[in-house]
Write an enzyme that holds these catalytic residues in place. Structure first.
Site, short mmCIF file in Angstrom:
data_model
loop_
_atom_site.label_atom_id
_atom_site.label_comp_id
_atom_site.label_asym_id
_atom_site.label_seq_id
_atom_site.Cartn_x
_atom_site.Cartn_y
_atom_site.Cartn_z
N ASP A 94 42.01 38.51 39.45
CA ASP A 94 40.67 38.12 39.88
C ASP A 94 39.75 37.88 38.69
O ASP A 94 39.26 38.82 38.06
CB ASP A 94 40.08 39.20 40.79
CG ASP A 94 38.85 38.70 41.54
OD1 ASP A 94 38.46 37.54 41.34
OD2 ASP A 94 38.29 39.47 42.33
N ASP B 5 37.78 29.70 39.19
CA ASP B 5 38.08 30.96 39.84
C ASP B 5 39.55 31.07 40.22
O ASP B 5 40.10 30.15 40.83
CB ASP B 5 37.20 31.12 41.08
CG ASP B 5 37.32 32.50 41.72
OD1 ASP B 5 37.49 33.48 40.98
OD2 ASP B 5 37.22 32.58 42.95
#
Length: 507
Positions: free
Chosen positions: A172, A386
């Site tokens: 992440d 991301d």
């Protein structure tokens, strides 16, 4: 008489028209100009399988190898560490089909994108830092796909503690805290493998409340009875993890053990977490793994994400990896680098400046840089790269322009009305195995151009042969480049030089 008058009156007009015809270029030249020629990719159109996911029932051992003890047995001082990655869907539910997994994946993806947008809006409204969401040498780890759980996330295999206990942690780049579920569990979700028990680790150490490490937490507390630091991370989808902040040794597949890494030992973990033992925070904050290891390995890491189904294909020789240290720059000579942009209101995220798009080899008209520009004063706008979001979201006017250009260039493909989930541009490719699709490229600040492979933007959504443009519009104020569009590229985060690079065909 009337006819004679009309002829007489029209003769000067006819003479004028004749002169104009002689002076102006012939209209036939404009009519005969050939239409613009588009550039195309060849797409092998394979629909989703109607059978249950191929990875049903697999566990970490079958993905990474049964001898996990030997997997983390390297105690040397390698200059690089590599981790294999796996997509979440490699851990399939026994009866899950590919269309079901995709629908669930897109629903989870929408929740994540909305949470990022809400955080950006909150930062702009409050003028303060928004809550974070979950998401020398070197090291690396294997990464596997999370496909089977209907998620767009990838898992890294990490050894935690001494002796090392294997744990699958979600990759992440949109969060900072490294955490995993710990025994004793007051509230824990089902994960792949055993829950980590800190009482069995010789290197586990609780962090005292008064230490600077504890003060780095955005949301922390103190257990006054024990004098130990407590952490809490809440995510936009309502998920939450709470527990003790500790330091622990992390082990990686191809590299040394990394001691004294600050990790959250979660005893209360609730929400949409599935299969993984926790999260590997790779953001830009003070407690992220890249920041914690920067003094020893430099502020450089990279990952390469192969197609989410590769980790469950027996014939696949490609694997996803996460690499820290000098080897993270492998292939950098072929990278399209662009400056790393910082949002003072959202300091965790990796922003880049996207300046335009091309479809079919032609620059898309109607794309304004203002719609993709980050306003550092308010924290609104900008484009985030991301790892945890699957589908690229573009500011609504930009998406409309790109979609329109793609539809025009794809005129030879049969549209599929109705769309699918968040996709509104789909095509009926049933019965076709090889098709020509328009090329799609991103243009980044500094002159970098990222030409996407066709499978990175036109994806199957059912078993009948429906393929959709894997982009979506957003009114949330922030655009996101998702991991579907990143597949096959080595994405380099070079914090030392404040740049981001994408190396094509480097997995």
């Amino acid at each position: 008489m009337l006819r004679s008058a009309m002829a007489s009156a029209s003769s000067p007009i006819c003479s004028l028209l004749f002169v104009l015809v002689l002076l102006l270029p012939p209209c036939t030249a404009a009519l005969s100009k050939p239409p613009a020629r588009y550039q195309y990719h060849t797409l092998h159109a394979t629909p989703l399988s109607a059978k249950p996911a191929a990875g049903a029932g697999v566990d970490a051992g079958s993905i990474f190898g049964a001898n996990l003890a030997a997997f983390f047995d390297d105690t040397g001082n390698a200059s690089t560490v590599r981790l294999l990655l796996a997509h979440r869907e490699a851990f399939a539910a026994p009866d899950a089909t590919a269309p079901q997994l995709l629908a669930h994946r897109l629903a989870r993806d929408a929740a994540r994108a909305e949470a990022i947008s809400a955080a950006a809006a909150g930062a702009a409204a409050n003028g303060t830092r928004a809550p974070q969401r979950r998401g020398g040498g070197g090291f690396a780890a294997p990464v596997v796909s999370g496909l089977s759980q209907g998620s767009g996330e990838y898992f890294a295999q990490v050894g935690v503690g001494t002796p090392p206990a294997p744990a699958l942690l979600v990759l992440d780049t949109g969060s900072d805290v490294v955490w995993l579920q710990c025994a004793p569990c007051r509230h824990c979700y089902a994960q792949s493998g055993r829950v980590f028990d800190p009482r069995r680790s010789r290197s586990y150490a609780a962090v005292p409340c008064a230490t600077p490490l504890c003060r780095r937490l955005d949301t922390g507390g103190c257990d006054k009875r024990r004098g130990s630091c407590l952490y809490q991370v809440a995510y936009g989808d309502g998920s939450i993890t709470t527990g003790d902040l500790a330091t622990e040794t992390l082990s990686f597949a191809l590299g040394p053990r990394v001691p004294r890494v600050a990790v959250g030992c979660g005893h209360d973990n609730e929400g949409l977490f599935v299969a993984a033992a926790g999260l590997l925070g790779l953001g830009r904050g003070r407690l992220s793994l890249p920041t914690q290891v920067a003094r020893r390995y430099g502020r450089i890491f990279s990952y390469c994400l192969v197609d989410r189904t590769s980790s469950v294909k027996p014939s696949s020789t490609r694997s996803s990896t996460l690499t820290f240290g000098p080897a993270a720059l492998a292939g950098a000579a072929r990278a399209a680098f662009t400056p790393m942009v910082r949002n003072p209101r959202m300091p965790t995220f990796y922003y880049v400046r996207v300046v335009g798009f091309s479809v079919g080899g032609a620059r898309v008209r109607g794309v304004s840089e203002r719609d993709l520009w980050l306003d550092p004063a308010s924290g609104r706008g900008g484009v985030i790269l991301d790892s945890g979001t699957s589908v690229t979201r573009l500011a609504r006017p930009v998406y409309a322009a790109v979609r329109g250009a793609f539809r025009a260039a794809a005129g030879g493909l049969r549209p599929s009305p109705g769309g699918f989930s968040l996709f509104d541009t789909c095509f009926d490719l049933r019965g076709r195995r090889v098709v020509k699709v328009p090329t799609l490229s991103l243009h980044l600040a500094g002159g970098a151009e990222v030409a996407l492979p066709p499978e990175n933007y036109l994806i199957p959504v059912d078993t009948r042969g429906t393929f959709c443009l894997a982009l979506a519009g957003t009114d949330g104020g922030v655009s996101i480049v998702g991991n579907i569009q990143q597949q096959g590229f080595r994405v380099v985060f070079d914090g030392d030089k404040q740049r981001v690079g994408l190396v094509p065909r480097s997995c």
